[in-house]
Design an enzyme around this catalytic site. Structure first.
Site, PDB file in Angstrom:
ATOM      1  N   ASP A  12     -17.205   2.504  42.423  1.00  0.00           N
ATOM      2  CA  ASP A  12     -17.635   1.638  43.535  1.00  0.00           C
ATOM      3  C   ASP A  12     -19.140   1.413  43.413  1.00  0.00           C
ATOM      4  O   ASP A  12     -19.842   2.172  42.735  1.00  0.00           O
ATOM      5  CB  ASP A  12     -17.312   2.271  44.897  1.00  0.00           C
ATOM      6  CG  ASP A  12     -17.679   1.346  46.056  1.00  0.00           C
ATOM      7  OD1 ASP A  12     -17.266   0.176  46.037  1.00  0.00           O
ATOM      8  OD2 ASP A  12     -18.403   1.782  46.972  1.00  0.00           O
ATOM      9  N   SER A  13     -19.627   0.398  44.108  1.00  0.00           N
ATOM     10  CA  SER A  13     -21.066   0.147  44.143  1.00  0.00           C
ATOM     11  C   SER A  13     -21.803   1.326  44.790  1.00  0.00           C
ATOM     12  O   SER A  13     -22.978   1.528  44.537  1.00  0.00           O
ATOM     13  CB  SER A  13     -21.341  -1.125  44.935  1.00  0.00           C
ATOM     14  OG  SER A  13     -20.821  -0.981  46.247  1.00  0.00           O
ATOM     15  N   CYS A  75     -13.609  -1.169  44.566  1.00  0.00           N
ATOM     16  CA  CYS A  75     -14.613  -2.003  45.226  1.00  0.00           C
ATOM     17  C   CYS A  75     -14.082  -3.429  45.196  1.00  0.00           C
ATOM     18  O   CYS A  75     -13.784  -3.963  44.124  1.00  0.00           O
ATOM     19  CB  CYS A  75     -15.928  -1.906  44.439  1.00  0.00           C
ATOM     20  SG  CYS A  75     -17.219  -3.021  45.017  1.00  0.00           S
ATOM     21  N   GLU A 160     -23.559   2.463  55.244  1.00  0.00           N
ATOM     22  CA  GLU A 160     -24.388   3.206  54.280  1.00  0.00           C
ATOM     23  C   GLU A 160     -25.516   3.966  54.987  1.00  0.00           C
ATOM     24  O   GLU A 160     -25.931   5.025  54.546  1.00  0.00           O
ATOM     25  CB  GLU A 160     -24.989   2.249  53.247  1.00  0.00           C
ATOM     26  CG  GLU A 160     -23.965   1.625  52.319  1.00  0.00           C
ATOM     27  CD  GLU A 160     -23.884   2.313  50.956  1.00  0.00           C
ATOM     28  OE1 GLU A 160     -24.915   2.730  50.437  1.00  0.00           O
ATOM     29  OE2 GLU A 160     -22.755   2.420  50.425  1.00  0.00           O
ATOM     30  N   CYS A 194     -12.873  -4.332  52.273  1.00  0.00           N
ATOM     31  CA  CYS A 194     -14.074  -3.724  51.700  1.00  0.00           C
ATOM     32  C   CYS A 194     -13.883  -2.227  51.885  1.00  0.00           C
ATOM     33  O   CYS A 194     -13.511  -1.766  52.974  1.00  0.00           O
ATOM     34  CB  CYS A 194     -15.323  -4.192  52.444  1.00  0.00           C
ATOM     35  SG  CYS A 194     -16.808  -3.256  51.969  1.00  0.00           S
ATOM     36  N   HIS A 196     -15.784   0.142  52.224  1.00  0.00           N
ATOM     37  CA  HIS A 196     -16.660   0.822  53.184  1.00  0.00           C
ATOM     38  C   HIS A 196     -16.108   0.751  54.621  1.00  0.00           C
ATOM     39  O   HIS A 196     -16.474   1.556  55.467  1.00  0.00           O
ATOM     40  CB  HIS A 196     -18.041   0.155  53.218  1.00  0.00           C
ATOM     41  CG  HIS A 196     -18.954   0.558  52.105  1.00  0.00           C
ATOM     42  ND1 HIS A 196     -18.737   0.203  50.804  1.00  0.00           N
ATOM     43  CD2 HIS A 196     -20.102   1.280  52.113  1.00  0.00           C
ATOM     44  CE1 HIS A 196     -19.713   0.681  50.058  1.00  0.00           C
ATOM     45  NE2 HIS A 196     -20.551   1.340  50.823  1.00  0.00           N
TER      46      HIS A 196
END
Ligand code: DGL
Length: 275
Positions: A12-13, A75, A160, A194, A196
């Site tokens: 993932d990023s 991702c 994040e 997504c 996240h």
């Protein structure tokens, strides 16, 4: 670990892919895994097609150098903007027997079975929405399904920065949930496209009318991987199964360790790498 056998790579990023890895590990605990978060260059969601492709390819090559024959791009942004090019143009030149899988296909294969009104909503990064990958892929499996998308550019930074549970996040969650539902009142299924976003799920649910179901991808991707390995015993036989998990980041390892447990549900030890 047996020398000829190697772990599954999960990418993932940043931290989001850990929500998917958690479900994969739960479904297939015996396998070995390497996770890489490209935290130094995250977020990917606002970057151009070419940049996401180049960054993702760097990371895929890193996994191959570690010996991973199978890499899951956990991702959506990388799956939307880089997966096809890597599969069609790069793989044959760098590692023709290796495989790279994404998170969009398993989700689009299933989503039409979940909606009664035949109207589904997609919440995703700007990059995933502008790639149009979800409407294009869903059309292949469920051509009658109407797909509505909403880009939520503030949601990854909120997650994040550990601001997803606070009152400040309410404004941006409400704004995008209402904008999505405003596109079609009969939407009955909303996908968190997504990796996240599962951390925002409780808050998102508060702004959804009763009867609208909220879908996270982790379990869908994990089930699909189990199925893939059943259908591809030649790949399964190349994977090591000693139950180890290793975590890598392109940014500070301590920072990664501190944030990772919120996504993974368990504390981890990480190592920094340079690509
Ligand atoms: N977790 C990534 C996804 O699923 C996006 C995070 C980012 O913008 O880097 O799209």
């Amino acid at each position: 670990m047996n020398k000829e056998l190697a772990p599954i790579g999960v990418f993932d990023s940043g931290y989001g892919g850990l929500t998917v890895m958690k479900e994969i590990v739960q479904a297939m605990p015996l396998y070995d895994y390497i996770y890489l978060g490209d935290n130094a260059r995250a977020p990917y969601g606002t970057r151009s097609f070419d940049t996401v492709y180049r960054y993702t390819l760097d990371c895929v090559k890193w996994f191959f150098k570690q010996g991973c024959p199978l890499v899951v791009l956990a991702c959506n942004t990388a799956s939307a903007k880089a997966l096809r090019s890597i599969q069609q143009n790069d793989l044959s030149g760098i590692a023709p027997d290796n495989r790279v899988l994404g998170v969009i296909r398993p989700t689009t294969e299933l989503i039409g079975r979940l909606s009664t009104t035949r109207k589904v909503g997609i919440l995703a990064t700007k990059g995933t929405v502008s790639s149009n990958s979800y409407p294009i892929e869903i059309e292949k499996f469920f051509p009658e399904l109407e797909v509505y998308q909403e880009a939520c550019p503030m949601w990854v930074p909120l997650v994040e920065n550990n601001e997803y549970a606070g009152e400040g996040a309410d404004y941006f969650v409400k704004k995008h949930v209402e904008a999505l539902l405003g596109k079609a009142a009969a939407i009955d299924t909303v996908l968190l496209a997504c990796t996240h976003y599962p951390l925002l799920a409780d808050k998102i649910r508060r702004f959804l009318p009763p009867g609208v179901q909220l879908i996270s991808q982790g379990k869908i991707v994990a089930d699909s991987l189990v199925d893939y390995l059943k259908r591809h015993p030649e790949m399964d036989s190349r994977l090591s199964k000693t139950g180890t998990r290793r975590f890598y980041t392109t940014d500070d390892a301590l920072d990664f360790e501190q944030h990772a447990s919120r996504f993974y549900g368990a504390s981890i030890t990480a190592e920094k790498i340079d690509l």
